[in-house]
Design a protein around this motif. Sequence first.
Motif, mmCIF file in Angstrom:
data_model
loop_
_atom_site.group_PDB
_atom_site.id
_atom_site.type_symbol
_atom_site.label_atom_id
_atom_site.label_comp_id
_atom_site.label_asym_id
_atom_site.label_seq_id
_atom_site.Cartn_x
_atom_site.Cartn_y
_atom_site.Cartn_z
ATOM 1 N N LEU A 16 -7.417 -7.077 4.190
ATOM 2 C CA LEU A 16 -7.913 -6.964 2.770
ATOM 3 C C LEU A 16 -8.512 -5.331 2.779
ATOM 4 O O LEU A 16 -8.052 -4.515 1.763
ATOM 5 C CB LEU A 16 -8.951 -7.784 2.475
ATOM 6 N N ASN A 17 -9.265 -4.818 3.661
ATOM 7 C CA ASN A 17 -9.862 -3.549 3.791
ATOM 8 C C ASN A 17 -9.178 -2.512 4.615
ATOM 9 O O ASN A 17 -9.618 -1.538 5.026
ATOM 10 C CB ASN A 17 -11.240 -3.912 4.128
ATOM 11 N N ASN A 18 -7.799 -2.941 5.492
ATOM 12 C CA ASN A 18 -7.438 -2.175 6.281
ATOM 13 C C ASN A 18 -6.814 -0.801 5.318
ATOM 14 O O ASN A 18 -6.126 -1.055 4.314
ATOM 15 C CB ASN A 18 -6.261 -2.862 6.857
ATOM 16 N N LYS A 19 -7.186 0.353 5.785
ATOM 17 C CA LYS A 19 -6.610 1.484 5.264
ATOM 18 C C LYS A 19 -5.729 2.485 6.394
ATOM 19 O O LYS A 19 -5.825 3.634 5.907
ATOM 20 C CB LYS A 19 -7.900 2.373 4.682
ATOM 21 N N GLU A 20 -5.582 1.961 7.309
ATOM 22 C CA GLU A 20 -4.749 2.713 8.196
ATOM 23 C C GLU A 20 -3.308 2.837 8.000
ATOM 24 O O GLU A 20 -2.639 1.822 7.079
ATOM 25 C CB GLU A 20 -4.732 1.864 9.612
ATOM 26 N N PRO A 21 -2.584 3.962 8.236
ATOM 27 C CA PRO A 21 -1.195 4.049 7.904
ATOM 28 C C PRO A 21 -0.244 3.334 8.829
ATOM 29 O O PRO A 21 -0.778 3.104 9.802
ATOM 30 C CB PRO A 21 -0.987 5.603 8.120
ATOM 31 N N GLY A 22 0.612 2.779 8.171
ATOM 32 C CA GLY A 22 1.832 1.740 8.909
ATOM 33 C C GLY A 22 2.373 0.925 7.860
ATOM 34 O O GLY A 22 2.567 1.275 6.591
ATOM 35 N N VAL A 23 2.901 -0.090 8.557
ATOM 36 C CA VAL A 23 3.663 -1.023 7.593
ATOM 37 C C VAL A 23 2.958 -2.585 7.920
ATOM 38 O O VAL A 23 2.836 -2.856 8.788
ATOM 39 C CB VAL A 23 5.086 -1.091 8.206
ATOM 40 N N TYR A 24 3.359 -3.125 6.824
ATOM 41 C CA TYR A 24 2.865 -4.649 6.704
ATOM 42 C C TYR A 24 4.217 -5.470 6.807
ATOM 43 O O TYR A 24 5.135 -5.371 6.070
ATOM 44 C CB TYR A 24 2.104 -5.034 5.507
ATOM 45 N N CYS A 25 4.429 -6.183 7.855
ATOM 46 C CA CYS A 25 5.448 -6.991 8.072
ATOM 47 C C CYS A 25 5.131 -8.325 8.028
ATOM 48 O O CYS A 25 4.071 -8.831 7.974
ATOM 49 C CB CYS A 25 6.044 -6.691 9.687
ATOM 50 N N CYS A 26 6.289 -9.564 7.638
ATOM 51 C CA CYS A 26 6.254 -10.754 7.543
ATOM 52 C C CYS A 26 5.624 -11.347 8.790
ATOM 53 O O CYS A 26 6.214 -10.854 10.099
ATOM 54 C CB CYS A 26 7.379 -11.467 7.164
ATOM 55 N N LYS A 27 4.595 -12.039 8.787
ATOM 56 C CA LYS A 27 3.758 -12.769 9.864
ATOM 57 C C LYS A 27 4.971 -13.669 10.798
ATOM 58 O O LYS A 27 4.816 -13.484 12.054
ATOM 59 C CB LYS A 27 2.746 -13.457 9.366
ATOM 60 N N MET A 28 5.873 -14.349 10.206
ATOM 61 C CA MET A 28 6.706 -15.195 10.733
ATOM 62 C C MET A 28 7.847 -14.519 11.514
ATOM 63 O O MET A 28 8.224 -14.814 12.623
ATOM 64 C CB MET A 28 7.352 -16.229 9.852
ATOM 65 N N CYS A 29 8.608 -13.521 10.781
ATOM 66 C CA CYS A 29 9.938 -13.122 11.176
ATOM 67 C C CYS A 29 9.855 -11.476 11.648
ATOM 68 O O CYS A 29 10.769 -10.938 12.074
ATOM 69 C CB CYS A 29 11.232 -13.378 10.313
ATOM 70 N N ASP A 30 8.695 -10.888 10.925
ATOM 71 C CA ASP A 30 8.659 -9.567 11.391
ATOM 72 C C ASP A 30 9.264 -8.472 10.509
ATOM 73 O O ASP A 30 9.425 -7.278 10.825
ATOM 74 C CB ASP A 30 8.872 -9.041 12.988
ATOM 75 N N LEU A 31 9.852 -8.930 9.556
ATOM 76 C CA LEU A 31 10.570 -8.028 8.793
ATOM 77 C C LEU A 31 9.558 -7.139 7.971
ATOM 78 O O LEU A 31 8.489 -7.569 7.146
ATOM 79 C CB LEU A 31 11.325 -8.793 7.683
ATOM 80 N N PRO A 32 9.795 -5.802 7.772
ATOM 81 C CA PRO A 32 8.733 -5.197 7.120
ATOM 82 C C PRO A 32 8.677 -5.435 5.749
ATOM 83 O O PRO A 32 10.099 -5.299 4.848
ATOM 84 C CB PRO A 32 9.274 -3.745 7.205
ATOM 85 N N LEU A 33 7.543 -5.695 4.881
ATOM 86 C CA LEU A 33 7.521 -5.785 3.540
ATOM 87 C C LEU A 33 6.778 -4.797 2.689
ATOM 88 O O LEU A 33 7.440 -4.665 1.467
ATOM 89 C CB LEU A 33 6.971 -7.207 3.443
ATOM 90 N N PHE A 34 5.866 -4.300 3.347
ATOM 91 C CA PHE A 34 5.188 -3.191 2.543
ATOM 92 C C PHE A 34 4.687 -1.974 3.335
ATOM 93 O O PHE A 34 4.402 -2.334 4.354
ATOM 94 C CB PHE A 34 3.860 -4.013 1.781
ATOM 95 N N LYS A 35 4.679 -0.857 2.650
ATOM 96 C CA LYS A 35 4.137 0.212 3.351
ATOM 97 C C LYS A 35 2.630 0.564 2.881
ATOM 98 O O LYS A 35 2.433 0.219 1.749
ATOM 99 C CB LYS A 35 4.873 1.758 2.954
ATOM 100 N N ALA A 36 2.050 1.008 3.968
ATOM 101 C CA ALA A 36 0.434 1.243 3.733
ATOM 102 C C ALA A 36 0.232 2.063 2.499
ATOM 103 O O ALA A 36 -0.637 1.977 1.918
ATOM 104 C CB ALA A 36 -0.076 1.765 5.021
#
Length: 163
Positions: free
Chosen positions: A54-74
């Motif tokens: 929730l409070n993560n403000k680091e640059p990067g990518v948010y991926c699906c926890k199950m299969c690792d597909l990138p879903l959202f950019k920071a």
Amino acid sequence: MTTPSETARMSSTGFDLTPPPPDVRERLESALTAEERDVLLRHGTEAPFCGGLLNNKEPGVYCCKMCDLPLFKAEEKFESGTGWPSFTAPFDKEHVRLVKDTSYGMVRVEILCARCGSHQGHVFPDGPPPTGMRFCINSISLRFVPEGEEPTRSLDGAADAAF
């Protein structure tokens, strides 16, 4: 017999969207905690304001926890005040599947991972410009990949890294 390259469905950003075969899916599901299974596989929701991202403000990518597909950019993440990580747009529109959800007597739009079909959250038309959308996601549905690390491009790579 077909080879993986003959059956692979690639997104415009170069990620394999081919659904996991039953044996790989079983391995991916077995790696989830009970709480992760409840949200990802049974369309549950984590409590607001408790998610680890929730409070993560680091640059990067948010991926699906199950299969690792990138879903959202920071850079698409914003503070919505709702208690869940919120994003204005997906990493790639092909990486999410939007489905009408009529559970709990409401009409909403559910967000599923386009590769493994896991539940991520819901999208609402009350976000900030420029999209006006709020992709409201469960932290437990995501794995954060910091800038400088490459997200896994294929399900075979995600399965190999997890085991």
